[in-house]
Design a protein around this motif. Structure first.
Motif, PDB file in Angstrom:
ATOM      1  N   ALA A 131      12.998   1.910 -14.593  1.00  0.00           N
ATOM      2  CA  ALA A 131      12.146   3.074 -14.366  1.00  0.00           C
ATOM      3  C   ALA A 131      10.819   2.917 -15.096  1.00  0.00           C
ATOM      4  O   ALA A 131       9.743   3.217 -14.547  1.00  0.00           O
ATOM      5  CB  ALA A 131      12.864   4.344 -14.831  1.00  0.00           C
ATOM      6  N   ARG A 132      10.879   2.413 -16.333  1.00  0.00           N
ATOM      7  CA  ARG A 132       9.669   2.236 -17.105  1.00  0.00           C
ATOM      8  C   ARG A 132       8.766   1.148 -16.492  1.00  0.00           C
ATOM      9  O   ARG A 132       7.526   1.253 -16.503  1.00  0.00           O
ATOM     10  CB  ARG A 132      10.021   1.883 -18.552  1.00  0.00           C
ATOM     11  CG  ARG A 132       8.801   1.737 -19.463  1.00  0.00           C
ATOM     12  CD  ARG A 132       7.979   3.034 -19.455  1.00  0.00           C
ATOM     13  NE  ARG A 132       6.831   2.933 -20.324  1.00  0.00           N
ATOM     14  CZ  ARG A 132       6.847   3.300 -21.613  1.00  0.00           C
ATOM     15  NH1 ARG A 132       7.952   3.807 -22.157  1.00  0.00           N
ATOM     16  NH2 ARG A 132       5.758   3.192 -22.334  1.00  0.00           N
ATOM     17  N   ARG A 133       9.387   0.121 -15.936  1.00  0.00           N
ATOM     18  CA  ARG A 133       8.621  -0.944 -15.298  1.00  0.00           C
ATOM     19  C   ARG A 133       7.827  -0.379 -14.119  1.00  0.00           C
ATOM     20  O   ARG A 133       6.651  -0.723 -13.913  1.00  0.00           O
ATOM     21  CB  ARG A 133       9.558  -2.056 -14.849  1.00  0.00           C
ATOM     22  CG  ARG A 133       8.833  -3.298 -14.343  1.00  0.00           C
ATOM     23  CD  ARG A 133       9.807  -4.391 -13.921  1.00  0.00           C
ATOM     24  NE  ARG A 133      10.637  -4.846 -15.034  1.00  0.00           N
ATOM     25  CZ  ARG A 133      11.946  -4.714 -15.098  1.00  0.00           C
ATOM     26  NH1 ARG A 133      12.591  -4.128 -14.110  1.00  0.00           N
ATOM     27  NH2 ARG A 133      12.619  -5.166 -16.135  1.00  0.00           N
ATOM     28  N   VAL A 134       8.459   0.481 -13.348  1.00  0.00           N
ATOM     29  CA  VAL A 134       7.764   1.112 -12.220  1.00  0.00           C
ATOM     30  C   VAL A 134       6.657   2.027 -12.731  1.00  0.00           C
ATOM     31  O   VAL A 134       5.526   2.021 -12.216  1.00  0.00           O
ATOM     32  CB  VAL A 134       8.761   1.911 -11.350  1.00  0.00           C
ATOM     33  CG1 VAL A 134       8.032   2.708 -10.272  1.00  0.00           C
ATOM     34  CG2 VAL A 134       9.775   0.972 -10.705  1.00  0.00           C
ATOM     35  N   PHE A 135       6.971   2.817 -13.756  1.00  0.00           N
ATOM     36  CA  PHE A 135       5.990   3.743 -14.320  1.00  0.00           C
ATOM     37  C   PHE A 135       4.730   3.006 -14.781  1.00  0.00           C
ATOM     38  O   PHE A 135       3.602   3.447 -14.529  1.00  0.00           O
ATOM     39  CB  PHE A 135       6.624   4.497 -15.494  1.00  0.00           C
ATOM     40  CG  PHE A 135       5.683   5.409 -16.227  1.00  0.00           C
ATOM     41  CD1 PHE A 135       5.369   6.665 -15.720  1.00  0.00           C
ATOM     42  CD2 PHE A 135       5.103   5.016 -17.429  1.00  0.00           C
ATOM     43  CE1 PHE A 135       4.500   7.504 -16.394  1.00  0.00           C
ATOM     44  CE2 PHE A 135       4.237   5.850 -18.116  1.00  0.00           C
ATOM     45  CZ  PHE A 135       3.937   7.095 -17.591  1.00  0.00           C
ATOM     46  N   ASP A 136       4.934   1.869 -15.436  1.00  0.00           N
ATOM     47  CA  ASP A 136       3.786   1.114 -15.953  1.00  0.00           C
ATOM     48  C   ASP A 136       2.952   0.503 -14.829  1.00  0.00           C
ATOM     49  O   ASP A 136       1.761   0.215 -15.024  1.00  0.00           O
ATOM     50  CB  ASP A 136       4.272   0.005 -16.898  1.00  0.00           C
ATOM     51  CG  ASP A 136       4.838   0.564 -18.201  1.00  0.00           C
ATOM     52  OD1 ASP A 136       4.491   1.716 -18.550  1.00  0.00           O
ATOM     53  OD2 ASP A 136       5.658  -0.134 -18.849  1.00  0.00           O
ATOM     54  N   ARG A 137       3.541   0.297 -13.650  1.00  0.00           N
ATOM     55  CA  ARG A 137       2.817  -0.306 -12.530  1.00  0.00           C
ATOM     56  C   ARG A 137       2.101   0.700 -11.647  1.00  0.00           C
ATOM     57  O   ARG A 137       1.290   0.319 -10.810  1.00  0.00           O
ATOM     58  CB  ARG A 137       3.793  -1.110 -11.658  1.00  0.00           C
ATOM     59  CG  ARG A 137       4.309  -2.402 -12.284  1.00  0.00           C
ATOM     60  CD  ARG A 137       5.348  -3.045 -11.371  1.00  0.00           C
ATOM     61  NE  ARG A 137       4.827  -3.293 -10.027  1.00  0.00           N
ATOM     62  CZ  ARG A 137       5.590  -3.560  -8.972  1.00  0.00           C
ATOM     63  NH1 ARG A 137       6.907  -3.587  -9.091  1.00  0.00           N
ATOM     64  NH2 ARG A 137       5.043  -3.789  -7.793  1.00  0.00           N
ATOM     65  N   ILE A 138       2.405   2.003 -11.802  1.00  0.00           N
ATOM     66  CA  ILE A 138       1.798   3.010 -10.925  1.00  0.00           C
ATOM     67  C   ILE A 138       0.278   3.001 -11.117  1.00  0.00           C
ATOM     68  O   ILE A 138      -0.212   3.167 -12.232  1.00  0.00           O
ATOM     69  CB  ILE A 138       2.363   4.414 -11.227  1.00  0.00           C
ATOM     70  CG1 ILE A 138       3.865   4.451 -10.949  1.00  0.00           C
ATOM     71  CG2 ILE A 138       1.658   5.475 -10.377  1.00  0.00           C
ATOM     72  CD1 ILE A 138       4.529   5.767 -11.287  1.00  0.00           C
ATOM     73  N   PRO A 139      -0.491   2.819 -10.023  1.00  0.00           N
ATOM     74  CA  PRO A 139      -1.962   2.736 -10.166  1.00  0.00           C
ATOM     75  C   PRO A 139      -2.581   4.021 -10.710  1.00  0.00           C
ATOM     76  O   PRO A 139      -3.435   3.983 -11.596  1.00  0.00           O
ATOM     77  CB  PRO A 139      -2.439   2.455  -8.733  1.00  0.00           C
ATOM     78  CG  PRO A 139      -1.231   1.974  -7.995  1.00  0.00           C
ATOM     79  CD  PRO A 139      -0.052   2.610  -8.641  1.00  0.00           C
ATOM     80  N   ASP A 146       0.819  -1.222   0.000  1.00  0.00           N
ATOM     81  CA  ASP A 146       0.000   0.000   0.000  1.00  0.00           C
ATOM     82  C   ASP A 146       0.852   1.273   0.000  1.00  0.00           C
ATOM     83  O   ASP A 146       0.731   2.127   0.865  1.00  0.00           O
ATOM     84  CB  ASP A 146      -0.945   0.005   1.199  1.00  0.00           C
ATOM     85  CG  ASP A 146      -0.196  -0.133   2.522  1.00  0.00           C
ATOM     86  OD1 ASP A 146       0.946  -0.648   2.500  1.00  0.00           O
ATOM     87  OD2 ASP A 146      -0.746   0.270   3.566  1.00  0.00           O
ATOM     88  N   TRP A 147       1.744   1.368  -0.985  1.00  0.00           N
ATOM     89  CA  TRP A 147       2.564   2.577  -1.103  1.00  0.00           C
ATOM     90  C   TRP A 147       1.724   3.711  -1.692  1.00  0.00           C
ATOM     91  O   TRP A 147       0.832   3.467  -2.512  1.00  0.00           O
ATOM     92  CB  TRP A 147       3.764   2.328  -2.022  1.00  0.00           C
ATOM     93  CG  TRP A 147       4.778   1.388  -1.443  1.00  0.00           C
ATOM     94  CD1 TRP A 147       4.853   0.048  -1.655  1.00  0.00           C
ATOM     95  CD2 TRP A 147       5.840   1.716  -0.554  1.00  0.00           C
ATOM     96  NE1 TRP A 147       5.907  -0.493  -0.964  1.00  0.00           N
ATOM     97  CE2 TRP A 147       6.535   0.514  -0.277  1.00  0.00           C
ATOM     98  CE3 TRP A 147       6.286   2.887   0.044  1.00  0.00           C
ATOM     99  CZ2 TRP A 147       7.643   0.462   0.563  1.00  0.00           C
ATOM    100  CZ3 TRP A 147       7.391   2.844   0.885  1.00  0.00           C
ATOM    101  CH2 TRP A 147       8.055   1.647   1.140  1.00  0.00           C
ATOM    102  N   ASP A 148       2.053   4.944  -1.293  1.00  0.00           N
ATOM    103  CA  ASP A 148       1.348   6.092  -1.870  1.00  0.00           C
ATOM    104  C   ASP A 148       2.079   6.546  -3.130  1.00  0.00           C
ATOM    105  O   ASP A 148       3.163   6.052  -3.466  1.00  0.00           O
ATOM    106  CB  ASP A 148       1.227   7.244  -0.852  1.00  0.00           C
ATOM    107  CG  ASP A 148       2.565   7.660  -0.269  1.00  0.00           C
ATOM    108  OD1 ASP A 148       3.591   7.481  -0.947  1.00  0.00           O
ATOM    109  OD2 ASP A 148       2.591   8.176   0.861  1.00  0.00           O
ATOM    110  N   LEU A 149       1.497   7.499  -3.849  1.00  0.00           N
ATOM    111  CA  LEU A 149       2.042   7.932  -5.137  1.00  0.00           C
ATOM    112  C   LEU A 149       3.433   8.548  -4.989  1.00  0.00           C
ATOM    113  O   LEU A 149       4.296   8.375  -5.858  1.00  0.00           O
ATOM    114  CB  LEU A 149       1.082   8.933  -5.794  1.00  0.00           C
ATOM    115  CG  LEU A 149       1.461   9.449  -7.177  1.00  0.00           C
ATOM    116  CD1 LEU A 149       1.683   8.305  -8.157  1.00  0.00           C
ATOM    117  CD2 LEU A 149       0.405  10.413  -7.703  1.00  0.00           C
ATOM    118  N   VAL A 150       3.672   9.256  -3.887  1.00  0.00           N
ATOM    119  CA  VAL A 150       4.991   9.862  -3.650  1.00  0.00           C
ATOM    120  C   VAL A 150       6.080   8.793  -3.654  1.00  0.00           C
ATOM    121  O   VAL A 150       7.174   8.984  -4.197  1.00  0.00           O
ATOM    122  CB  VAL A 150       4.999  10.642  -2.323  1.00  0.00           C
ATOM    123  CG1 VAL A 150       6.405  11.113  -1.975  1.00  0.00           C
ATOM    124  CG2 VAL A 150       4.041  11.826  -2.383  1.00  0.00           C
ATOM    125  N   SER A 151       5.776   7.645  -3.073  1.00  0.00           N
ATOM    126  CA  SER A 151       6.744   6.557  -2.986  1.00  0.00           C
ATOM    127  C   SER A 151       7.031   5.973  -4.367  1.00  0.00           C
ATOM    128  O   SER A 151       8.186   5.689  -4.715  1.00  0.00           O
ATOM    129  CB  SER A 151       6.217   5.466  -2.052  1.00  0.00           C
ATOM    130  OG  SER A 151       5.795   6.015  -0.819  1.00  0.00           O
TER     131      SER A 151
END
Length: 789
Positions: free
Chosen positions: A227-235, A205-210
């Motif tokens: 970086a792109r992998r994280v970007f694609d996973r951001i809810p 349950d990380w927030d968007l800032v994290s």
């Protein structure tokens, strides 16, 4: 009596209410001072209730916010009764105003401390970078809450103590989002992305800032796939998410992907647009950047500056200036960019015009202008501007000091360099490698090798540049053994040599005549340090073998080179041939050099010297005609020295110096004394077929002799005479200055285009192993020119 006490009580409460800050605006310093004076007129107030103490505390806090520490303390001392909140308000105020000492004293005096008191004090220790004190207080706390734990965690995180931060995190009985984000940010900021990922995956349950923090860490490390992998996973992505990934692609050369994401971005702000402009600029696509720039719905100063910087980087100063004139919101960065741009293309007058017209300057403005003058060869102007900068009250930063020291090194202004060193010490910059290296180079190039050694020792964290500069400095001064000792110390400290280091080491061996040692280093450097020999290393080796008379080995080395020899390598062989009188080999080398560098005047002169020494005056004339036909002109020689912060320059037969009569009379006197000691003029160096008497006269007034004579007359006894020459010192002057040093009993340090010569008591530090070759190689910050005068 009861009525009297009631009136006193009413007056007391009114005074507190008058000092109570307005909830919508804090009182001014003047108002607080006027109100606080009323306390001095009261009798000792009677005890009051908790609500009244709260009002006193609010007055203390208001004073602290206005930096009125004495007034706050005055109110605190007048309080009839104090609560822990009163103490906390004072402690927080002291910490807010940077008075950690007063805060700690008051904390130690507190009769009773609550949890807030401990947390405030621990946070103060952390802000004061006193982690030991913070940890001591933390371990003494009777009870802790999540704020206490987070304060310690943040303290370790901010100071890069990752291991301690993790220990605190693991000990925490309860963690909130601040705890998790603090540790995540610690890993990211220190480049520990694997640990950051493990931490991130341990929680869902990380927030968007994290999410943005983790992605930004990958972008900073140029790990765009991650970086792109994280970007694609951001809810749920926000503008920061899009701007971060777009900037990452743009800054790392993937401009097409950056543009695709830019087009997909559901919302764009000025930062999104500016990221694209900067991306195109950084990839050299200034026209594409301009297209994006023109499409921007709104622009800020950063947008304009990015576009102007793009034109500056491409040296399109006409377009940069046009955009500058159109810019509605110029800031100091805009002006600095224009100054730097004009200075880099040598348009120093335009750079100065912008500098003079600036509405406001910062340290970058001054440093840019000083660097512009220094890089364009205007050494005196650079130094004068440095002095003016200090007079103007501008804080001297590392860049301005480095530029000024570099200029002193260029013109060998040691006295001024010493003064700059004093200012460096006062400013606290001398121990850093950036300024420390500039100081070290200045002393090496100004002939102060002992001062250079001291400056080297003062650099707390020596980098590869520090070591290379010291090695090259010793080499150029002729102290080959000392240079090799520095090299061994460098290896002992764990610093790995690079190719520049080995050029300095081989040069040291060459200057000191350490042939076998040099060959050992040359043939082992690939195996020992993974350094593949390049043309500079081969040139050093040809010079080393040639000086020692091992011309056959030098030729064999050239023949077996894994690449084609350049002009510098053949120049080394030519110089060695001249030293040992091998005219045929010299002619072969010279012909090859003329094909590569037909305008190299030094090679013509060197070959002419060889012909003249052999009495081949016809060939000397042919060389002179060849130089004329190809438009080659010999660089005129001149020498200079610094006397009382002023540079005095001399050319051969100089008749312009105000003290010329005195100088020439003294030289005649010295000439008689030298001949009585056994001095004989080296007339074979004169490239004209004239009689011996005329040749002697032509040699007598060379620029270095004039400079040395003026130095003896002007510089007090006991101080070294430091002379600089733009070309190599001629053989006759070298011999003459040895005699002069013995006659006058002075240390004379001469820097020519090749090396330093320390003349003392009739001998030179080079041991007469000095006759150089006309090639130039770079050793660290040194351009070592093996050439003729």
């Amino acid at each position: 009596m009861k009525a009297l006490r009631g009136r006193h009580r009413l007056r007391q409460l009114r005074s507190i209410n008058e000092l109570k800050p307005n909830p919508n605006s804090y009182p001014s310093k003047k108002t607080l001072t006027q109100r606080n004076q009323s306390f001095n007129n009261y009798d000792k107030p009677r005890p009051v209730g908790d609500s009244d103490i709260k009002q006193w505390n609010m007055v203390i806090s208001a004073h602290m916010r206005n930096s009125q520490l004495d007034s706050a303390l005055h109110v605190f001392n007048l309080m009839p009764r104090r609560s822990s909140v009163s103490y906390n308000a004072m402690i927080s105020g002291y910490l807010m105003n940077g008075r950690f000492d007063l805060a700690r004293n008051l904390f130690d005096e507190m009769p009773e401390r609550d949890l807030v008191s401990w947390n405030v004090m621990i946070s103060g220790c952390v802000r004061n970078n006193n982690l030991a004190a913070a940890r001591e207080l933390f371990e003494k706390m009777p009870e802790r809450d999540v704020v206490s734990w987070n304060a310690m965690l943040s303290g370790y995180a901010q100071n890069g103590c990752i291991g301690e931060a993790r220990k605190i995190f693991d000990r925490m009985p309860y963690k909130n989002s601040i705890s998790w984000n603090a540790l995540l940010a610690t890993y990211v900021q220190n480049g520990r992305m694997e640990e950051a990922c493990r931490l991130f995956e341990s929680k869902s349950d990380w927030d968007l800032v994290s999410w943005n923090c983790l992605m930004g860490g990958f972008v900073k490390k140029k790990m765009l796939v991650d970086a792109r992998r994280v970007f694609d996973r951001i809810p749920f992505r926000d503008k920061i998410s899009w701007n971060t990934i777009i900037t990452g692609y743009a800054q790392n050369g993937e401009i097409e992907e950056a543009r695709r994401l830019f087009n997909e971005s559901p919302v764009r702000d000025v930062f999104t647009w500016t990221a694209m402009v900067s991306g195109y600029v950084q990839n050299g696509l200034v026209d594409e950047a301009r297209e994006i720039f023109e499409e921007m719905p709104q622009k800020n100063a950063v947008s304009w500056n990015a576009m102007i910087a793009g034109y500056v980087q491409c040296k399109r100063m006409d377009m940069a200036r046009k955009l500058f004139e159109e810019m509605p919101c110029r800031d100091v960065t805009t002006w600095n960019t224009m100054i730097t741009g004009y200075a880099q293309i040598g348009e120093i007058a335009y750079a100065r015009d912008f500098f003079d017209r600036m509405p406001r300057r910062d340290t970058v403005s001054w440093a840019a202008m000083i660097a512009g003058y220094a890089q364009s060869g205007y050494s005196e102007e650079a130094l004068w501007l440095f002095v003016e900068m200090k007079r103007d009250g501008e804080r001297l930063n590392r860049s301005s000091f480095a530029c000024a020291l570099s200029t002193c090194a260029h013109i060998a202004a040691l006295e001024l360099g010493n003064q700059l060193h004093g200012r460096l010490v006062k400013a606290g910059y001398e121990s850093g490698s950036f300024v420390g290296n500039a100081l070290l180079l200045m002393y090496c190039k100004c002939g102060g090798i002992e001062e250079a050694c001291s400056a080297f020792a003062e650099i707390m964290e020596k980098d590869i540049v520090s070591w290379n500069t010291m090695i090259a400095g010793y080499a150029r001064h002729g102290f080959g053994i000392e240079a090799l000792k520095i090299f061994e110390s460098m290896k002992a400290t764990g610093v790995k040599p690079n190719d520049t280091t080995m050029v300095g080491v081989l040069s040291a061996c060459s200057h000191a005549g350490l042939v076998d040692r040099g060959m050992e280093y040359f043939y082992s450097m690939n195996q020992d340090y993974g350094i593949t020999a390049n043309s500079r290393h081969y040139t050093c080796m040809v010079d080393l073998l040639g000086r020692a008379g091992r011309l056959d080995e030098a030729q064999k080395l050239i023949k077996n080179m894994p690449f084609e020899p350049d002009a510098a390598t053949w120049g080394a062989l030519l110089g060695a041939s001249r030293i040992h009188g091998n005219t045929k080999l010299a002619e072969t080398a010279a012909e090859l050099i003329f094909e590569m560098e037909p305008e190299n005047a030094g090679m013509y002169v060197l070959l002419s010297n060889l012909y003249a020494a052999s009495g081949r005056w016809g060939d000397v004339s042919k060389m002179r005609l060849k130089m004329r036909d190809t438009g080659v002109k010999k660089v005129p020689g001149y020498s200079w020295l610094e006397v009382q912060n002023k540079i005095h320059t001399f050319s051969v037969g100089d008749a312009c110096h105000p003290d010329r009569d005195k100088i020439y009379a003294y030289l005649e006197e010295l000439d008689l004394k030298m001949k009585r000691e056994g001095y004989v003029s080296s007339t074979n160096l004169i490239l004209h077929d004239v009689n011996e008497e005329e040749k002697e006269h032509m040699l007598k007034y060379h620029s270095e002799k004039l400079a040395v004579a003026y130095g003896i007359l002007s510089i007090p006894a006991g101080r070294p005479i430091r002379v600089i020459k733009n070309l190599r010192v001629c053989e006759d002057c070298h011999n003459a200055i040895k005699y002069i040093s013995k006659i006058v009993g002075r240390l004379i340090i001469l820097r020519d285009s090749n090396r330093f010569h320390h003349f003392r008591e009739g001998s030179c530090s080079c041991g007469d192993y000095w006759k150089a070759v006309t090639v130039q190689i770079t050793v660290g910050h040194f351009s070592i020119l093996y050439g003729v005068g």
